[in-house]
Design a protein around this motif. Structure first.
Motif, PDB file in Angstrom:
ATOM      1  N   ALA A  16       0.871  -1.350  -0.011  1.00 51.50           N
ATOM      2  CA  ALA A  16       0.214   0.081  -0.105  1.00 51.50           C
ATOM      3  C   ALA A  16       0.779   1.112   0.023  1.00 51.50           C
ATOM      4  O   ALA A  16       0.210   2.304  -0.147  1.00 51.50           O
ATOM      5  N   GLY A  17       2.108   1.225   0.432  1.00 53.79           N
ATOM      6  CA  GLY A  17       3.063   2.333   0.532  1.00 53.79           C
ATOM      7  C   GLY A  17       3.407   2.852  -0.759  1.00 53.79           C
ATOM      8  O   GLY A  17       3.120   2.050  -2.080  1.00 53.79           O
ATOM      9  N   GLY A  18       4.343   3.856  -0.869  1.00 56.23           N
ATOM     10  CA  GLY A  18       5.003   4.244  -1.940  1.00 56.23           C
ATOM     11  C   GLY A  18       6.083   5.141  -1.503  1.00 56.23           C
ATOM     12  O   GLY A  18       6.492   5.257  -0.333  1.00 56.23           O
ATOM     13  N   GLY A  19       6.856   5.555  -2.437  1.00 57.27           N
ATOM     14  CA  GLY A  19       8.025   6.410  -2.034  1.00 57.27           C
ATOM     15  C   GLY A  19       8.454   7.445  -3.420  1.00 57.27           C
ATOM     16  O   GLY A  19       7.702   7.450  -4.489  1.00 57.27           O
ATOM     17  N   GLN A  20       9.338   8.186  -3.036  1.00 59.75           N
ATOM     18  CA  GLN A  20       9.842   9.046  -3.968  1.00 59.75           C
ATOM     19  C   GLN A  20      11.596   8.849  -4.109  1.00 59.75           C
ATOM     20  O   GLN A  20      12.142   8.675  -2.917  1.00 59.75           O
ATOM     21  N   VAL A  21      11.966   8.642  -5.246  1.00 61.53           N
ATOM     22  CA  VAL A  21      13.454   8.357  -5.544  1.00 61.53           C
ATOM     23  C   VAL A  21      14.044  10.006  -5.740  1.00 61.53           C
ATOM     24  O   VAL A  21      13.384  10.345  -6.706  1.00 61.53           O
ATOM     25  N   GLU A  22      14.988  10.379  -4.972  1.00 61.87           N
ATOM     26  CA  GLU A  22      15.583  11.680  -5.563  1.00 61.87           C
ATOM     27  C   GLU A  22      17.132  11.580  -5.954  1.00 61.87           C
ATOM     28  O   GLU A  22      17.691  10.888  -5.376  1.00 61.87           O
ATOM     29  N   LEU A  23      17.378  12.003  -7.105  1.00 55.70           N
ATOM     30  CA  LEU A  23      18.551  11.955  -7.849  1.00 55.70           C
ATOM     31  C   LEU A  23      19.306  13.013  -7.287  1.00 55.70           C
ATOM     32  O   LEU A  23      19.245  14.252  -7.767  1.00 55.70           O
ATOM     33  N   THR A  24      19.897  12.973  -6.241  1.00 52.02           N
ATOM     34  CA  THR A  24      20.401  13.891  -5.361  1.00 52.02           C
ATOM     35  C   THR A  24      21.738  14.620  -5.905  1.00 52.02           C
ATOM     36  O   THR A  24      21.831  15.762  -5.661  1.00 52.02           O
ATOM     37  N   SER A  25      22.628  13.836  -6.352  1.00 49.65           N
ATOM     38  CA  SER A  25      23.985  14.455  -6.780  1.00 49.65           C
ATOM     39  C   SER A  25      23.499  15.341  -7.995  1.00 49.65           C
ATOM     40  O   SER A  25      24.099  16.695  -7.986  1.00 49.65           O
ATOM     41  N   SER A  26      22.789  15.165  -8.957  1.00 48.52           N
ATOM     42  CA  SER A  26      22.584  15.879 -10.096  1.00 48.52           C
ATOM     43  C   SER A  26      21.520  16.896  -9.906  1.00 48.52           C
ATOM     44  O   SER A  26      21.327  17.692 -10.606  1.00 48.52           O
ATOM     45  N   VAL A  28      18.315  16.520 -10.777  1.00 46.66           N
ATOM     46  CA  VAL A  28      17.679  16.766 -12.062  1.00 46.66           C
ATOM     47  C   VAL A  28      16.230  16.009 -11.808  1.00 46.66           C
ATOM     48  O   VAL A  28      15.423  16.503 -12.539  1.00 46.66           O
ATOM     49  N   GLY A  29      15.827  15.611 -10.761  1.00 44.97           N
ATOM     50  CA  GLY A  29      14.444  15.231 -10.354  1.00 44.97           C
ATOM     51  C   GLY A  29      14.300  14.072  -9.375  1.00 44.97           C
ATOM     52  O   GLY A  29      15.164  13.635  -8.492  1.00 44.97           O
ATOM     53  N   THR A  30      13.098  14.113  -9.058  1.00 47.33           N
ATOM     54  CA  THR A  30      12.635  13.307  -8.005  1.00 47.33           C
ATOM     55  C   THR A  30      11.305  12.369  -8.391  1.00 47.33           C
ATOM     56  O   THR A  30      10.549  13.043  -9.324  1.00 47.33           O
ATOM     57  N   TYR A  31      11.347  11.045  -8.590  1.00 48.19           N
ATOM     58  CA  TYR A  31      10.363  10.174  -9.218  1.00 48.19           C
ATOM     59  C   TYR A  31       9.588   9.268  -8.346  1.00 48.19           C
ATOM     60  O   TYR A  31      10.316   8.772  -7.365  1.00 48.19           O
ATOM     61  N   ASP A  32       8.373   9.149  -8.367  1.00 54.38           N
ATOM     62  CA  ASP A  32       7.489   8.250  -7.782  1.00 54.38           C
ATOM     63  C   ASP A  32       7.842   6.986  -7.939  1.00 54.38           C
ATOM     64  O   ASP A  32       8.232   6.376  -9.160  1.00 54.38           O
ATOM     65  N   VAL A  33       7.926   5.863  -6.858  1.00 49.98           N
ATOM     66  CA  VAL A  33       8.062   4.596  -7.042  1.00 49.98           C
ATOM     67  C   VAL A  33       7.053   3.852  -5.920  1.00 49.98           C
ATOM     68  O   VAL A  33       6.524   4.363  -4.990  1.00 49.98           O
ATOM     69  N   SER A  34       6.688   2.779  -6.490  1.00 47.10           N
ATOM     70  CA  SER A  34       5.637   2.043  -5.659  1.00 47.10           C
ATOM     71  C   SER A  34       5.809   0.549  -5.939  1.00 47.10           C
ATOM     72  O   SER A  34       6.112   0.190  -7.265  1.00 47.10           O
TER      73      SER A  34
END
Length: 147
Positions: A16-26, A28-34
């Motif tokens: 039921a959960g989810g998250g966000q992956v953040e491309l920290t070094s660059s 350039v974006g944060t992307y949803d994952v589930s």
């Protein structure tokens, strides 16, 4: 060489959960994952570890291949590299594992012949740092030389 960083913020259960992956070094974006969308045919705007690995592998392979082609006397006009990363059941522990990676490259390179292109393609598969890191997964290569 620098270290690159990504981070994931996760809330809730696997199902039921989810998250966000953040491309920290660059940055350039944060992307949803589930997990449900990871296992679905339609990702519906959500990325997955397999897609991120595919992105890393295709980019790394393109860089390695380009270097080898240049070293062989070729001039790279264009490389189109695709990586397909598959996830499937792991019969050894009941979980999941990467079951295969297919690298597909089409290249337009002047100054070399097809045999040189194909040898460099195979050498790039073996020498790419991401390929090395994923050595426990079967990696298949389909290379096409465009003259």
């Amino acid at each position: 060489m620098p270290t690159r960083t990504a981070r994931t913020a996760w809330n809730g259960s696997l199902e039921a959960g989810g998250g966000q992956v953040e491309l920290t070094s660059s940055k350039v974006g944060t992307y949803d994952v589930s997990f449900p969308k990871r296992a679905a045919d339609d990702a519906d705007g959500t990325t997955s570890p397999e897609e991120l690995i595919a992105a890393a592998h295709s980019a790394c392979y393109a860089m390695q291949f380009s270097a080898l082609l240049g070293g062989a006397g070729g001039t790279v006009e264009q490389l189109d590299v695709k990586a397909d990363v598959s996830l499937g059941p792991d019969s050894s522990d009941g979980g999941f594992k990467l079951t295969g990676i297919v690298l597909t490259v089409e290249g337009e390179v002047s100054g070399i012949d097809e045999a040189t292109f194909l040898k460099a393609a195979d050498d790039a598969k073996a020498g790419c740092p991401v390929s090395k890191a994923l050595s426990g997964v079967e990696i298949t290569l389909n290379a096409t030389f465009v003259s």
